[in-house]
Design a protein around this motif. Structure first.
Motif, PDB file in Angstrom:
ATOM      1  N   ARG A 122     -14.160   9.515 -56.691  1.00 55.35           N
ATOM      2  CA  ARG A 122     -13.881   8.303 -57.469  1.00 55.35           C
ATOM      3  C   ARG A 122     -12.447   8.326 -57.988  1.00 55.35           C
ATOM      4  N   GLN A 123     -12.009   9.491 -58.397  1.00 53.77           N
ATOM      5  CA  GLN A 123     -10.626   9.589 -58.867  1.00 53.77           C
ATOM      6  C   GLN A 123      -9.656   9.234 -57.755  1.00 53.77           C
ATOM      7  N   MET A 124      -9.935   9.724 -56.568  1.00 54.25           N
ATOM      8  CA  MET A 124      -9.039   9.454 -55.450  1.00 54.25           C
ATOM      9  C   MET A 124      -9.023   7.969 -55.119  1.00 54.25           C
ATOM     10  N   THR A 125     -10.179   7.346 -55.214  1.00 58.45           N
ATOM     11  CA  THR A 125     -10.233   5.900 -54.981  1.00 58.45           C
ATOM     12  C   THR A 125      -9.341   5.169 -55.976  1.00 58.45           C
ATOM     13  N   TRP A 126      -9.412   5.577 -57.227  1.00 58.62           N
ATOM     14  CA  TRP A 126      -8.603   4.943 -58.265  1.00 58.62           C
ATOM     15  C   TRP A 126      -7.108   5.143 -57.993  1.00 58.62           C
ATOM     16  N   PHE A 127      -6.738   6.388 -57.741  1.00 54.35           N
ATOM     17  CA  PHE A 127      -5.309   6.709 -57.609  1.00 54.35           C
ATOM     18  C   PHE A 127      -4.706   6.148 -56.319  1.00 54.35           C
ATOM     19  N   ARG A 128      -5.495   6.099 -55.273  1.00 51.05           N
ATOM     20  CA  ARG A 128      -5.013   5.571 -53.998  1.00 51.05           C
ATOM     21  C   ARG A 128      -4.477   4.157 -54.142  1.00 51.05           C
ATOM     22  N   LYS A 129      -5.089   3.431 -55.070  1.00 53.53           N
ATOM     23  CA  LYS A 129      -4.739   2.024 -55.228  1.00 53.53           C
ATOM     24  C   LYS A 129      -3.340   1.855 -55.811  1.00 53.53           C
ATOM     25  N   ASP A 130      -2.887   2.870 -56.527  1.00 55.57           N
ATOM     26  CA  ASP A 130      -1.590   2.780 -57.195  1.00 55.57           C
ATOM     27  C   ASP A 130      -0.482   3.141 -56.200  1.00 55.57           C
ATOM     28  N   LYS A 131       0.204   2.105 -55.724  1.00 59.26           N
ATOM     29  CA  LYS A 131       1.179   2.329 -54.657  1.00 59.26           C
ATOM     30  C   LYS A 131       2.464   2.973 -55.155  1.00 59.26           C
ATOM     31  N   SER A 132       2.613   3.099 -56.478  1.00 60.25           N
ATOM     32  CA  SER A 132       3.834   3.715 -56.987  1.00 60.25           C
ATOM     33  C   SER A 132       3.733   5.242 -57.008  1.00 60.25           C
ATOM     34  N   VAL A 133       2.569   5.765 -56.652  1.00 58.54           N
ATOM     35  CA  VAL A 133       2.397   7.223 -56.671  1.00 58.54           C
ATOM     36  C   VAL A 133       3.034   7.859 -55.436  1.00 58.54           C
ATOM     37  N   ILE A 134       3.779   8.917 -55.655  1.00 61.46           N
ATOM     38  CA  ILE A 134       4.330   9.698 -54.545  1.00 61.46           C
ATOM     39  C   ILE A 134       3.408  10.895 -54.343  1.00 61.46           C
ATOM     40  N   TRP A 135       2.816  10.979 -53.174  1.00 59.04           N
ATOM     41  CA  TRP A 135       1.841  12.047 -52.934  1.00 59.04           C
ATOM     42  C   TRP A 135       2.507  13.279 -52.348  1.00 59.04           C
ATOM     43  N   LEU A 136       2.171  14.422 -52.923  1.00 63.30           N
ATOM     44  CA  LEU A 136       2.806  15.676 -52.526  1.00 63.30           C
ATOM     45  C   LEU A 136       1.806  16.820 -52.597  1.00 63.30           C
ATOM     46  N   GLU A 137       2.127  17.878 -51.873  1.00 63.96           N
ATOM     47  CA  GLU A 137       1.329  19.097 -52.013  1.00 63.96           C
ATOM     48  C   GLU A 137       2.085  20.025 -52.945  1.00 63.96           C
ATOM     49  N   SER A 138       1.389  20.518 -53.957  1.00 65.14           N
ATOM     50  CA  SER A 138       2.132  21.168 -55.036  1.00 65.14           C
ATOM     51  C   SER A 138       2.835  22.449 -54.588  1.00 65.14           C
ATOM     52  N   LEU A 139       2.292  23.148 -53.607  1.00 67.40           N
ATOM     53  CA  LEU A 139       2.967  24.363 -53.142  1.00 67.40           C
ATOM     54  C   LEU A 139       4.013  24.043 -52.088  1.00 67.40           C
ATOM     55  N   LYS A 140       3.548  23.387 -51.039  1.00 65.20           N
ATOM     56  CA  LYS A 140       4.414  23.126 -49.887  1.00 65.20           C
ATOM     57  C   LYS A 140       5.618  22.262 -50.268  1.00 65.20           C
ATOM     58  N   ASP A 141       5.381  21.313 -51.155  1.00 69.23           N
ATOM     59  CA  ASP A 141       6.449  20.363 -51.489  1.00 69.23           C
ATOM     60  C   ASP A 141       7.114  20.667 -52.824  1.00 69.23           C
ATOM     61  N   PHE A 142       6.985  21.886 -53.281  1.00 74.18           N
ATOM     62  CA  PHE A 142       7.480  22.174 -54.630  1.00 74.18           C
ATOM     63  C   PHE A 142       8.974  21.871 -54.798  1.00 74.18           C
ATOM     64  N   ASP A 143       9.761  22.236 -53.813  1.00 76.35           N
ATOM     65  CA  ASP A 143      11.196  21.969 -53.913  1.00 76.35           C
ATOM     66  C   ASP A 143      11.476  20.478 -54.012  1.00 76.35           C
ATOM     67  N   ARG A 144      10.701  19.752 -53.279  1.00 77.49           N
ATOM     68  CA  ARG A 144      10.892  18.303 -53.307  1.00 77.49           C
ATOM     69  C   ARG A 144      10.502  17.741 -54.676  1.00 77.49           C
ATOM     70  N   ILE A 145       9.461  18.309 -55.252  1.00 81.28           N
ATOM     71  CA  ILE A 145       9.044  17.876 -56.589  1.00 81.28           C
ATOM     72  C   ILE A 145      10.171  18.136 -57.589  1.00 81.28           C
ATOM     73  N   LEU A 146      10.754  19.314 -57.494  1.00 78.67           N
ATOM     74  CA  LEU A 146      11.876  19.641 -58.375  1.00 78.67           C
ATOM     75  C   LEU A 146      13.002  18.625 -58.214  1.00 78.67           C
ATOM     76  N   ALA A 147      13.315  18.313 -56.982  1.00 81.46           N
ATOM     77  CA  ALA A 147      14.410  17.382 -56.713  1.00 81.46           C
ATOM     78  C   ALA A 147      14.097  15.992 -57.245  1.00 81.46           C
ATOM     79  N   LEU A 148      12.871  15.565 -57.068  1.00 85.34           N
ATOM     80  CA  LEU A 148      12.475  14.240 -57.547  1.00 85.34           C
ATOM     81  C   LEU A 148      12.633  14.141 -59.057  1.00 85.34           C
ATOM     82  N   ILE A 149      12.185  15.170 -59.741  1.00 87.78           N
ATOM     83  CA  ILE A 149      12.260  15.131 -61.201  1.00 87.78           C
ATOM     84  C   ILE A 149      13.720  15.215 -61.664  1.00 87.78           C
ATOM     85  N   GLU A 150      14.476  16.075 -61.019  1.00 85.97           N
ATOM     86  CA  GLU A 150      15.889  16.206 -61.364  1.00 85.97           C
ATOM     87  C   GLU A 150      16.597  14.862 -61.241  1.00 85.97           C
ATOM     88  N   ASN A 151      16.360  14.238 -60.135  1.00 85.22           N
ATOM     89  CA  ASN A 151      16.962  12.939 -59.875  1.00 85.22           C
ATOM     90  C   ASN A 151      16.513  11.901 -60.896  1.00 85.22           C
TER      91      ASN A 151
END
Length: 318
Positions: free
Chosen positions: A281-310
């Motif tokens: 149900r949570q995924m159904t809710w969140f999927r609807k929000d198109k402003s969410v950037i989906w990432l994998e917390s381990l694999k994409d960690f560097d990208r997460i850092l960059a996104l927040i920095e920016n």
RNA sequence: GGAGGGGUUCCCGAGUGGCCAAAGGGAGCAGACUGUAAAUCUGCCGUCGAAGACUUCGGAGGUUCGAAUCCUCCCCCCUCCA
């Protein structure tokens, strides 16, 4: 009511969302090593004191490492609503910003996140006695009674609801009873157009199979760590099924165990299954929000850092 | 060895000649969600598909215009008697 924005520009807020057991807390704590941040928990059950194991609250170490807000706010027999969350969360987020830190909203309660990032309409909250009265009416006068009442009072809302959706029907009725104005009118005016904060929404993606696996293991651990005992202590404090707190997944199953209506193995199976369904149900809710950037917390960690920095950089340039 | 009861679509479980692709529940999948939100509610749910067609009710035969339902044999499970 709403705290108004003391600044001329919108304050920034990072949002970390995702289904239960996706590793949101862990990620937030890890990010705190890189950014000067404080966490605002967006979790409708971690609000309650004494519900630690079953809600997978951040550990003492995690809370020591990073300030966590909106955890342990009320006792399990007390009420707490999305509006309370909006009000307090907004205040806290402003406060964090005013101390030149980054507020990070972390949680899985979709409505709470939405309330804080997009606001809630300005209708009063309901009284439990009134709600109780309506619920009884539905039982005494038969299914559909409340729905018919809503059809008279707020036809546009009724058209969008199913006759069995008693909770939303009651909400519509109580808003009209208190204000003389239709909830559907409030909704139309509001339309989630308010945005107090400038947000960066990061969604944690975990493959379903592996998420379900994590849920299963987490539940086993909860029971091992004393979920039953924790439930018992809620009961000792006078909590019952009528309180939303104990209706949380895990606690109600433990209650069945304590009432000898369930075996321990059934308790574990049921909690695991219900948690998987909740995650869906949570995924159904969140999927609807198109402003969410989906990432994998381990694999994409560097990208997460960059996104927040920016994201922070853009704030400072304003 | 004897006497009963039973095997139904992923699971539980109804169905005793046509109205049955088969009630109901669960699970699963998808969706909704503005002050109870870990709550509450909705849709789909054999296969392919527009209609319609095709394969299912332990197995194999048979009766019948027509069978998950009746008959025969076989396999498996449960209870009781020995």
């Amino acid at each position: 009511m709403m705290t108004s924005n003391p600044n001329s520009v919108q304050d920034p807020m990072v949002v970390i969302l995702g289904p239960t057991a996706s590793g949101k807390t862990g990620l937030a704590v890890k990010l705190a090593r890189y950014f000067d941040l404080e966490v605002i928990s967006a979790d409708s059950r971690q609000i309650y004191r004494g519900m630690d194991i079953g809600t997978a609250k951040p550990t003492a170490e995690e809370r020591h490492a990073v300030a966590h807000h909106l955890i342990d706010m009320v006792d399990p027999h007390e009420k707490f609503s999305a509006a309370d969350f909006e009000e307090q969360g907004t205040r806290i987020a402003y406060d964090i910003n005013s101390r030149n830190k980054l507020p990070v909203l972390v949680g899985g309660t979709g409505l709470y996140i939405k309330a804080l990032t997009e606001g809630l309409l300005a209708a009063p909250s309901g009284h439990s006695e009134y709600r109780e009265k309506l619920k009884n009416l539905e039982v005494e006068s038969g299914e559909g009674t409340l729905y018919q009442a809503l059809c008279k009072v707020d036809p546009p809302l009724a058209a969008r609801l199913f006759p069995k959706d008693v909770i939303r029907i009651i909400r519509g009725l109580e808003v009209f009873a208190q204000t003389g104005k239709r909830l559907s009118a409030f909704q139309e005016e509001h339309g989630f157009r308010k945005s107090e904060f400038r947000t960066l929404k990061l969604g944690i993606h975990v493959e379903r199979e592996s998420l379900y696996d994590r849920i299963d293991r987490r539940v086993e651990n909860m029971v091992r760590e004393g979920l039953i005992e924790e439930t018992q202590s809620l009961l000792d404090q006078g909590c019952s099924l009528s309180h939303p707190a104990i209706q949380a997944i895990g606690y109600r199953e433990c209650l069945s165990y304590l009432n000898e209506k369930m075996l321990l193995s059934e308790v574990i199976d049921t909690i695991q299954r219900e948690t998987r369904r909740y995650a869906k149900r949570q995924m159904t809710w969140f999927r609807k929000d198109k402003s969410v950037i989906w990432l994998e917390s381990l694999k994409d960690f560097d990208r997460i850092l960059a996104l927040i920095e920016n994201f922070i950089l853009m704030t400072e340039m304003k």
